[in-house]
Design an enzyme around this catalytic site. Structure first.
Site, PDB file in Angstrom:
ATOM      1  N   PRO A   1       0.876  -1.084  -0.086  1.00 24.49           N
ATOM      2  CA  PRO A   1       0.162   0.014   0.031  1.00 24.49           C
ATOM      3  C   PRO A   1       0.949   1.197  -0.071  1.00 24.49           C
ATOM      4  O   PRO A   1       1.866   1.554   0.791  1.00 24.49           O
ATOM      5  CB  PRO A   1      -0.834  -0.211   1.372  1.00 24.49           C
ATOM      6  CG  PRO A   1      -0.085  -1.189   2.082  1.00 24.49           C
ATOM      7  CD  PRO A   1       0.545  -1.895   1.170  1.00 24.49           C
ATOM      8  N   GLU A   2       0.629   2.046  -0.984  1.00 21.09           N
ATOM      9  CA  GLU A   2       1.230   3.518  -1.091  1.00 21.09           C
ATOM     10  C   GLU A   2       0.465   4.460  -0.541  1.00 21.09           C
ATOM     11  O   GLU A   2      -0.836   4.135  -0.151  1.00 21.09           O
ATOM     12  CB  GLU A   2       1.519   3.710  -2.567  1.00 21.09           C
ATOM     13  CG  GLU A   2       2.877   2.554  -2.943  1.00 21.09           C
ATOM     14  CD  GLU A   2       4.387   3.060  -2.524  1.00 21.09           C
ATOM     15  OE1 GLU A   2       4.470   3.833  -1.687  1.00 21.09           O
ATOM     16  OE2 GLU A   2       5.258   2.080  -2.823  1.00 21.09           O
TER      17      GLU A   2
END
Ligand code: ZN
Length: 270
Positions: free
Chosen positions: A2-3
């Protein structure tokens, strides 16, 4: 992994079910995450979650006495589920809410984190962070001043959380391509015109990902599915050897800071 856009979409996804709710209980099935979950997290119990905010890739559940700090690590995700939903493998934390729902944290690789910040003083993990990329504080003059005299290569520079937060590997590749800047250029060689373009591209690529994520993600209250991740349209990341979408030259791949780096040798001259 997840960014920043996934974390922001997660935040927006859980807000309607979480803000204003009282935490009635916390269930921790596996305390060994990136750091052990501190006992102080139990202070969340009995508190009203006033706001769900974000700093860099940390989600913050703010209460009157302190703030629960959540990081999704490599594989973490959050969903809001009914109390009756039985936990599955890798469902490590439940925060039980007064509205009959719970926030469930799922993290197969256990590289995420749940921490507790007492009062208003920022927790150590939030201490030395640069500005948020989507705020006015991140502007060309700021970036140019930070870059001045630095020999660090551009890609490492914009991925440095002390310079600006939330520009992960994908977004560093994409924004440098869109700005026409070679990833190995020394940061100190940046001009004001280039800083202007780069700041603009970083904001554009992140904002587009958040918008796309918000429209393509499944509801955060769905029982099945992998809430929190979404596919994105990318121009160069993961496309080495393929033709550049602008000039048709073959995209090249190098390693910078142990991370895959894809660029166009024509559009991004050294
Ligand atoms: Zn090109």
């Amino acid at each position: 992994m997840p960014e920043l856009p996934e974390v922001e979409v997660s935040r927006l996804g859980i807000i309607p079910y979480v803000e204003g709710q009282t935490v009635t209980d916390i269930t921790i099935r596996q305390p060994k995450l990136r750091w052990p979950i501190p006992d102080t997290l139990q202070q969340l119990k009995g508190q009203v979650i006033r706001r769900v905010t974000r700093r860099a890739k940390y989600l913050l559940l703010e209460t009157d006495v302190g703030t629960a700090i959540v990081h999704l690590g490599m594989s973490g995700s959050l969903r809001v589920l009914p109390l009756s939903q039985p936990p599955e493998k890798h469902d490590h934390v439940d925060v039980i809410l007064s509205n009959g729902r719970l926030i469930r944290y799922h993290d197969p690789r256990r590289f995420g984190a749940w921490l507790w910040q007492e009062g208003e003083t920022p927790h150590a993990v939030l201490g030395k962070l640069g500005p948020e990329p989507l705020t006015d504080a991140f502007d060309p003059e700021y970036l140019l001043a930070k870059a001045k005299g630095k020999k660090m290569v551009m890609k490492s520079f914009i991925m440095d959380n002390a310079v600006v937060v939330g520009v992960g590997n994908i977004y560093a590749n994409e924004s440098l391509f869109c700005a026409g800047i070679h990833p190995k250029r020394p940061a100190g060689s940046l001009s004001l015109a280039e800083a202007t373009r780069l700041v603009d591209e970083i904001k554009t690529v992140l904002a587009a990902a958040i918008t796309q994520g918000g429209t393509t993600l499944k509801d955060f209250t769905q029982v099945d599915g992998k809430a929190g991740y979404f596919a994105q349209e990318l121009r160069v990341y993961g496309k080495s050897g393929q033709p550049c979408p602008v000039c048709g030259s073959a995209l090249e791949r190098i390693i910078i800071g142990q991370r895959a780096t894809v660029f166009c040798p024509q559009c991004q001259p050294l």
